[in-house]
Design a protein around this motif. Structure first.
Motif, mmCIF file in Angstrom:
data_model
loop_
_atom_site.group_PDB
_atom_site.id
_atom_site.type_symbol
_atom_site.label_atom_id
_atom_site.label_comp_id
_atom_site.label_asym_id
_atom_site.label_seq_id
_atom_site.Cartn_x
_atom_site.Cartn_y
_atom_site.Cartn_z
ATOM 1 N N LEU A 1 0.874 -1.321 -0.239
ATOM 2 C CA LEU A 1 0.135 0.322 0.152
ATOM 3 C C LEU A 1 1.185 1.594 0.180
ATOM 4 O O LEU A 1 -0.086 2.186 -1.006
ATOM 5 N N ARG A 2 1.904 0.772 0.865
ATOM 6 C CA ARG A 2 3.030 2.408 0.663
ATOM 7 C C ARG A 2 4.162 2.163 -0.854
ATOM 8 O O ARG A 2 4.231 3.819 -1.100
ATOM 9 N N MET A 3 3.899 1.469 -0.806
ATOM 10 C CA MET A 3 4.198 1.660 -2.778
ATOM 11 C C MET A 3 3.469 2.017 -3.610
ATOM 12 O O MET A 3 4.073 2.510 -4.562
ATOM 13 N N ALA A 4 2.198 1.654 -3.637
ATOM 14 C CA ALA A 4 1.233 1.829 -4.524
ATOM 15 C C ALA A 4 1.615 3.093 -5.018
ATOM 16 O O ALA A 4 0.551 3.845 -6.031
ATOM 17 N N ARG A 5 1.524 4.340 -3.807
ATOM 18 C CA ARG A 5 0.992 5.568 -3.462
ATOM 19 C C ARG A 5 -0.134 6.608 -4.687
ATOM 20 O O ARG A 5 -0.620 6.695 -5.484
ATOM 21 N N LEU A 6 -1.157 5.628 -3.618
ATOM 22 C CA LEU A 6 -2.666 6.032 -4.204
ATOM 23 C C LEU A 6 -3.079 7.615 -3.526
ATOM 24 O O LEU A 6 -2.154 7.461 -2.419
ATOM 25 N N PRO A 7 -4.127 7.654 -3.845
ATOM 26 C CA PRO A 7 -4.843 8.742 -2.906
ATOM 27 C C PRO A 7 -5.029 8.518 -1.445
ATOM 28 O O PRO A 7 -5.487 7.512 -1.648
ATOM 29 N N ALA A 8 -4.526 9.987 -0.837
ATOM 30 C CA ALA A 8 -4.964 9.582 0.563
ATOM 31 C C ALA A 8 -5.994 8.706 1.212
ATOM 32 O O ALA A 8 -6.767 7.774 2.020
ATOM 33 N N ALA A 9 -7.171 8.779 0.138
ATOM 34 C CA ALA A 9 -8.988 8.250 0.609
ATOM 35 C C ALA A 9 -8.208 6.481 0.452
ATOM 36 O O ALA A 9 -9.026 6.081 1.114
ATOM 37 N N ASP A 10 -8.004 6.745 -1.037
ATOM 38 C CA ASP A 10 -7.646 5.221 -1.135
ATOM 39 C C ASP A 10 -6.861 4.646 -0.144
ATOM 40 O O ASP A 10 -7.593 3.358 0.756
#
Length: 261
Positions: free
Chosen positions: A131-140
């Motif tokens: 999840l940390r590697m995925a660089r998703l938006p904060a809400a995701d």
């Protein structure tokens, strides 16, 4: 190696089909991936104690050489044999959740250090690092983190560590010798439902026969189908990291389904 034919590239290393001086056909990965090759070899040797895998012919700093697997078309009978073999592999068990070698899935490192139980292992060693590697938006990120907080509650009955492949999509099952042969493992002590959920993520020929034979050999705990999204969170995160946002919607859907369990 007497001769070799280039088969292209995958995840930064070259793939080759070769012929050894003694006449054996082999498959080789070459490149600067010594830890990846050592991890794959360790996983193959471990899984090979319980299921069909290629022979590890050589492993070194710049290569992994395996016996060549002569493939054949899948059949319902082969699928059923593979389902029973998969159950036997899982039953072979593991010393704990994790593995004594560094983990990798494709070229991405995975933490195989032990954890006291499977929900803790899955959350802290698999889902949250990716999840940390995925660089998703904060809400995701917040949505997936809420799902992680529920792992202990929704994981189902506790089971001892199973001997799992860890990346069991259809491309890592070769049909040969009347059953399935496993390649490219991310092997570790984990939850057997993880392998079953991965098979369902991208499909497999005669998957219904595989799962039916598996259930006859070793029935999963009640509610296992409802827990499939839980076990798909990690592979979906891996695909987000490797291939981008095309897998984002599937990841978020899986997280919402976990929260609804």
């Amino acid at each position: 190696m007497r001769s070799a034919r280039d088969l292209g590239a995958s995840h930064g290393w070259r793939l080759k089909r070769g012929l050894l001086d003694d006449g054996r056909e082999v498959f080789a990965k070459t490149g600067t991936a010594s830890e990846v090759f050592a991890s794959e070899a360790a996983g193959l040797l471990w899984l090979g104690e319980a299921i069909a895998v290629p022979e590890v012919v050589e492993v070194g700093a710049d290569r992994l050489v395996l016996s060549w697997v002569r493939q054949e078309p899948p059949s319902p009978e082969a699928a059923e044999r593979f389902g029973r073999a998969l159950a036997a592999m899982h039953r072979a068990g593991a010393a704990g959740f994790g593995a004594p070698w560094p983990g990798f899935i494709a070229e991405l490192p995975m933490d195989n250090s032990p954890a006291p139980d499977w929900p803790a292992f899955y959350g802290s060693r698999r889902v949250l690092p990716f999840l940390r590697m995925a660089r998703l938006p904060a809400a995701d990120v917040a949505l997936v983190e809420r799902a992680v907080e529920r792992f202990a509650e929704v994981a189902g009955p506790a089971e001892p560590p199973a001997r799992i492949h860890g990346d069991l999509w259809s491309g890592n099952v070769l049909w040969s010798g009347g059953s399935g042969v496993l390649i490219d493992p991310a092997a570790h002590g984990g939850h057997r439902e993880t392998d079953l959920a991965m098979l369902q993520l991208f499909g497999l020929p005669y998957l219904d026969r595989v799962l039916g034979a598996y259930r006859e050999a070793w029935p999963p705990a009640e509610g296992w189908l409802e827990r499939v999204p839980l076990h798909q969170l990690h592979p979906l995160l891996v695909h987000v990291v490797l291939y981008g946002g095309g897998y984002r919607d599937a990841l978020l859907d899986a997280a919402r389904r976990v929260l609804a369990l």
